[in-house]
Design an enzyme around this catalytic site. Structure first.
Site, PDB file in Angstrom:
ATOM      1  N   GLU A  60      54.223 156.098 -45.585  1.00  0.00           N
ATOM      2  CA  GLU A  60      54.124 154.791 -46.721  1.00  0.00           C
ATOM      3  C   GLU A  60      51.995 156.243 -47.347  1.00  0.00           C
ATOM      4  O   GLU A  60      52.383 156.533 -47.808  1.00  0.00           O
ATOM      5  CB  GLU A  60      53.869 154.192 -46.053  1.00  0.00           C
ATOM      6  CG  GLU A  60      53.932 152.735 -47.611  1.00  0.00           C
ATOM      7  CD  GLU A  60      54.741 151.598 -47.222  1.00  0.00           C
ATOM      8  OE1 GLU A  60      54.649 150.655 -48.164  1.00  0.00           O
ATOM      9  OE2 GLU A  60      55.266 151.362 -45.462  1.00  0.00           O
ATOM     10  N   ASP A  99      47.107 145.083 -51.471  1.00  0.00           N
ATOM     11  CA  ASP A  99      46.451 145.441 -50.800  1.00  0.00           C
ATOM     12  C   ASP A  99      45.314 145.494 -51.054  1.00  0.00           C
ATOM     13  O   ASP A  99      44.112 145.295 -50.155  1.00  0.00           O
ATOM     14  CB  ASP A  99      46.397 146.305 -49.414  1.00  0.00           C
ATOM     15  CG  ASP A  99      47.977 146.346 -49.405  1.00  0.00           C
ATOM     16  OD1 ASP A  99      48.944 146.311 -49.810  1.00  0.00           O
ATOM     17  OD2 ASP A  99      48.557 146.672 -47.759  1.00  0.00           O
ATOM     18  N   GLU A 106      48.836 144.780 -39.571  1.00  0.00           N
ATOM     19  CA  GLU A 106      49.610 144.621 -40.319  1.00  0.00           C
ATOM     20  C   GLU A 106      49.987 142.963 -40.474  1.00  0.00           C
ATOM     21  O   GLU A 106      50.028 142.143 -41.492  1.00  0.00           O
ATOM     22  CB  GLU A 106      50.804 145.519 -41.152  1.00  0.00           C
ATOM     23  CG  GLU A 106      51.779 144.851 -41.954  1.00  0.00           C
ATOM     24  CD  GLU A 106      52.674 146.322 -42.388  1.00  0.00           C
ATOM     25  OE1 GLU A 106      52.561 146.777 -41.448  1.00  0.00           O
ATOM     26  OE2 GLU A 106      53.346 146.052 -43.998  1.00  0.00           O
TER      27      GLU A 106
HETATM   28  C1  BGC Z   1      53.265 147.834 -47.495  1.00  0.00           C
HETATM   29  C2  BGC Z   1      52.108 146.374 -48.390  1.00  0.00           C
HETATM   30  C3  BGC Z   1      52.190 146.205 -49.224  1.00  0.00           C
HETATM   31  C4  BGC Z   1      53.905 145.813 -49.236  1.00  0.00           C
HETATM   32  C5  BGC Z   1      54.371 145.979 -50.632  1.00  0.00           C
HETATM   33  C6  BGC Z   1      55.026 147.689 -47.633  1.00  0.00           C
HETATM   34  O1  BGC Z   1      54.975 148.601 -47.660  1.00  0.00           O
HETATM   35  O2  BGC Z   1      52.773 148.759 -46.234  1.00  0.00           O
HETATM   36  O3  BGC Z   1      50.739 146.380 -47.925  1.00  0.00           O
HETATM   37  O4  BGC Z   1      51.565 145.988 -49.953  1.00  0.00           O
HETATM   38  O5  BGC Z   1      54.405 146.563 -48.498  1.00  0.00           O
HETATM   39  O6  BGC Z   1      54.745 144.444 -50.807  1.00  0.00           O
END
Ligand code: BGC
Length: 726
Positions: A348, A355, A608
């Site tokens: 990712e 964030d 997270e």
């Molecule tokens: C990310 C998050 C992001 C989210 C969106 C995730 O996969 O790691 O931090 O804001 O997707 O909902």
């Protein structure tokens, strides 16, 4: 703008597949050199050398931008590297330009970018002492050869063969690369920042050799070894060990994150050049003499991130809290690698807007991030759709066509926070059109006027009140979207006033949104709904919303249930409306769910999930479980601004005039915050002295100090106050 565009983009005439090509140019200096400047960029990421010495310190240059619109080039003073006879080389890896982003699905944009070859654009300006000049451009006189980097990719890692020597140099071809998108470097440079030595080495129950660096970092491992030509080193990276104590990589998803090195003869040192990893542990899969032959001394971890000056420090009498503060700092270091990424390890590592907006206030307290965000926001502006659409991630490598509330609102929140932190209206000027267009997007996409209803959103992402099986907390999505519609509109009004713009249309809109919001959402059902209603001043009676919030928190057993949307403001609402003690109870709570719970489980960065590692040592999930996600670290801003009480005044942003209103709590013996502002260092410390609170305050600017309800207006200096503990 330099003359770089007079050069030609060059690419290997024959495709080299996964192998990173090394472009070379040989040249001689005929006269005495005065100065030499190299301007350079690539389609991919590059590392350049002159006569075997590395050019500059930028790691992963040219950095990551919205490539279809903006591609940075860098400028290096290379005077000291040149001799009479010279060899300039540039090795290019896939990087973000040609990598498989995002790792779990790919995207249209990335598929297009990946069609490009590894290519280089360069211009070397040479001035001689006799006043004459010469310029060497990238063109078809350059050569290319296979480099020792046999493979390099952001998620998957790097393979380097030190025993390889290219048979012969091959021709390059002139490539029709981008020209109208090439811009000078805007952001901070990404550089190696510090090294971390292994703290221990052990063999897991599965019989694997693992090295623990004791700290989760973003960067890479440097290996030093005595070896025979052809010996192989293979390392895997991980953030945590599993419940049984075995090396765990499932949460990296498809990111292979491997380091592979084929040795040459003798003693040698290698570190990856065109990729990075997020990790605390490495597993030694192969090593000369077998994995057991590896020693901790063979390894060193190097942390890599954007240049940012540290500006904020927090310290208290509570060691878990102090460790948490450290984790917040490491979370920021690990995720501020040219763009603010969600995480540094799995497939990712994207510039998630939600964030970034959640964390930005804390980010701007911990470090000076003005330049970092100025570049990222320029990319947001460049990415914005005609109708005002803002992608979930910037640079936008996702295909989604709809914006999500609280994510896309980074468009208004981030410029405003950077302005407040540093007092420079330039960021508002740069972003104002983008901010207004974002409001326009909502206005035309909502189902109901003056609210934002419908659409596809991330909701209160990862909220603990989520229905089973869902990542989204229970807070009504129309509620969140409409609340942020109001908030963003308010920020456009504030920004417009700073810039002297006519904002009457937005004032009218704002009034209508508030009215409609109150009508549509007269009652609240979740912690996050109460938080938003009170924090954004949308509730008819904000005190009542905060009272309800306090009630909900207590009923839950003094537990938060908020996700990405509610968490950053949760403690603020409690303390703003008379529940400071309860806010402290949440901050200092050690059991799940809480900020300190991961610390009790050995966290060295911010997780997270509130329960990334559950009480029984098991994992929350393998799919969505990062141990370096900075978002929840946003609570640190409450510690600076409320607990220690250091704030800027909105009319005098950037701490030109400050407010210091400390809020001590019995459960901490002392708390100290130090903040280096553009106007000097502000320090606020309180500690218990018998039955009194002693406040030690230092300010470089005119400041309003509030001590247990009394106000003092002071000029620059150091002040000590006392108040009773009861
Ligand atoms: C990310 C998050 C992001 C989210 C969106 C995730 O996969 O790691 O931090 O804001 O997707 O909902």
């Amino acid at each position: 703008m330099s003359d770089i565009l007079k050069g030609k983009w060059i690419a290997p005439a024959a495709d080299m597949g996964d192998i990173c090509p090394m472009f070379t140019k040989q040249f001689a200096l005929s006269k005495e050199l005065e100065k030499a400047t190299l301007h350079l960029t690539a389609l991919g990421v590059y590392v350049s050398e002159i006569n075997g010495e590395r050019v500059g310190e930028f790691v992963l240059a040219p950095g990551w931008t919205c490539y279809p619109k903006r591609l940075q080039y860098q400028t290096y003073d290379v005077t000291d590297l040149l001799k009479e006879e010279n060899l300039l080389s540039v090795t290019v890896g896939k990087g973000w330009y040609r990598g498989r982003l995002p790792g779990w699905q790919g995207s249209k944009r990335q598929t297009e970018l990946q069609k490009n070859p590894a290519a280089v654009l360069a211009c070397l300006e040479i001035s001689y002492t006799d006043g004459t000049t010469e310029t060497i451009f990238s063109d078809d006189s350059w050569k290319v050869e296979e480099s020792r980097i046999r493979f390099s990719e952001i998620y998957d890692g790097e393979t380097y063969d030190a025993s390889f020597s290219a048979a012969e140099k091959q021709p390059v071809m002139v490539y029709n690369g981008p020209t109208n998108t090439v811009i000078p470097q805007e952001g901070e440079e990404v550089r190696e920042q510090e090294t971390v030595s292994p703290c221990c080495m052990f063999t897991t129950p599965a019989g694997e050799v693992v090295i623990d660096f004791g700290q989760e970092i973003t960067g890479y491992v440097e290996v030093t070894v005595d070896a025979s030509a052809g010996d192989e080193i293979l390392l895997s990276h991980a953030e945590v060990m599993d419940q049984k104590g075995n090396f765990y990589t499932e949460n990296y998803r498809s990111a292979k994150a491997k380091l592979q090195y084929i040795c040459r003869e003798g003693r040698q040192t290698y570190k990856p050049l065109l990729t990075y990893y997020g990790f605390r542990y490495i597993r030694v899969d192969r090593f000369p003499g077998g994995p057991e032959a590896a020693k901790p001394e063979n390894f060193k971890a190097i942390a890599v991130h954007s240049q940012m000056k540290r500006t904020g420090y927090l310290k208290s009498s509570n060691s878990l809290l102090n460790k948490f503060f450290e984790n917040v700092i490491w979370g920021q270091k690990g995720n501020f690698l040219d763009v603010p990424t969600d995480c540094p390890q799995r497939d990712e590592r994207l510039g998630w807007t939600g964030d970034a907006q959640a964390f930005i206030r804390t980010a701007a307290l911990n470090f000076d991030v003005e330049k970092f965000f100025t570049k990222w926001l320029a990319d947001m502006d460049a990415e914005q759709g005609e109708d005002g659409f803002i992608g979930h991630v910037i640079p936008n490598v996702l295909d989604d066509a709809e914006s999500s509330a609280a994510w896309a609102d980074a468009a208004t929140i981030c410029p405003w926070e950077i302005y407040l932190a540093y007092g420079n209206p330039a960021i508002l000027r740069q972003q104002f059109a983008c901010m207004k267009k974002w409001i326009h997007y909502i206005t035309v996409h909502t189902k109901d006027p003056y609210l934002w209803t419908g659409g596809t959103h991330f909701g209160d992402w990862l909220g603990l009140d989520a229905p089973s099986g869902s990542y989204k907390g229970s807070t009504n999505e129309d509620f969140i979207a409409s609340a942020f519609y109001a908030h963003s509109t308010e920020l456009v009004i504030k920004a417009g006033r700073v810039l002297g713009e006519d904002v009457s249309q937005f004032e009218e809109l704002y009034g209508n949104i508030v009215k409609s919001f109150r009508k549509r959402f007269p009652v609240y059902h979740t912690q996050t709904e109460c938080v938003l209603a009170a924090h954004f001043h949308l509730a008819e009676d904000c005190q009542k919303a905060a009272d309800q919030l306090a009630q909900l928190v207590k009923e839950a057993g003094t537990k938060l249930q908020t996700g990405f949307v509610g968490t950053p403001y949760l403690l603020h609402v409690l303390s703003d409306y008379g529940y400071t003690e309860l806010a402290y109870s949440l901050l200092l709570r050690e059991e799940y769910p809480s900020w300190l719970y991961p610390v009790t489980k050995g966290a060295t960065t911010v997780w997270e999930h509130w329960d990334g590692i559950m009480e029984d040592g098991g994992f929350w999930s393998s799919e969505m479980n990062s141990y370096n996600h900075y978002a929840y670290g946003a609570v640190a801003d409450w510690v600076y601004c409320v607990a220690a009480g250091i704030r800027t005044q909105e009319q005098y942003p950037g701490y030109e005039k400050a407010v210091i209103a400390p809020n001590p709590d019995e459960r901490l013996g002392f708390l100290e915050a130090v903040l280096e502002t553009r106007h000097g260092v502000i320090r606020s410390k309180w500690e218990k002295e018998k039955d009194m609170w002693r406040y030690d305050i230092e300010t470089p600017v005119e400041t309003n100090i509030y001590i247990s309800g009394k106000e003092y207006t002071v000029s620059p200096g150091r002040y000590v106050y006392y108040s009773s503990c009861r």
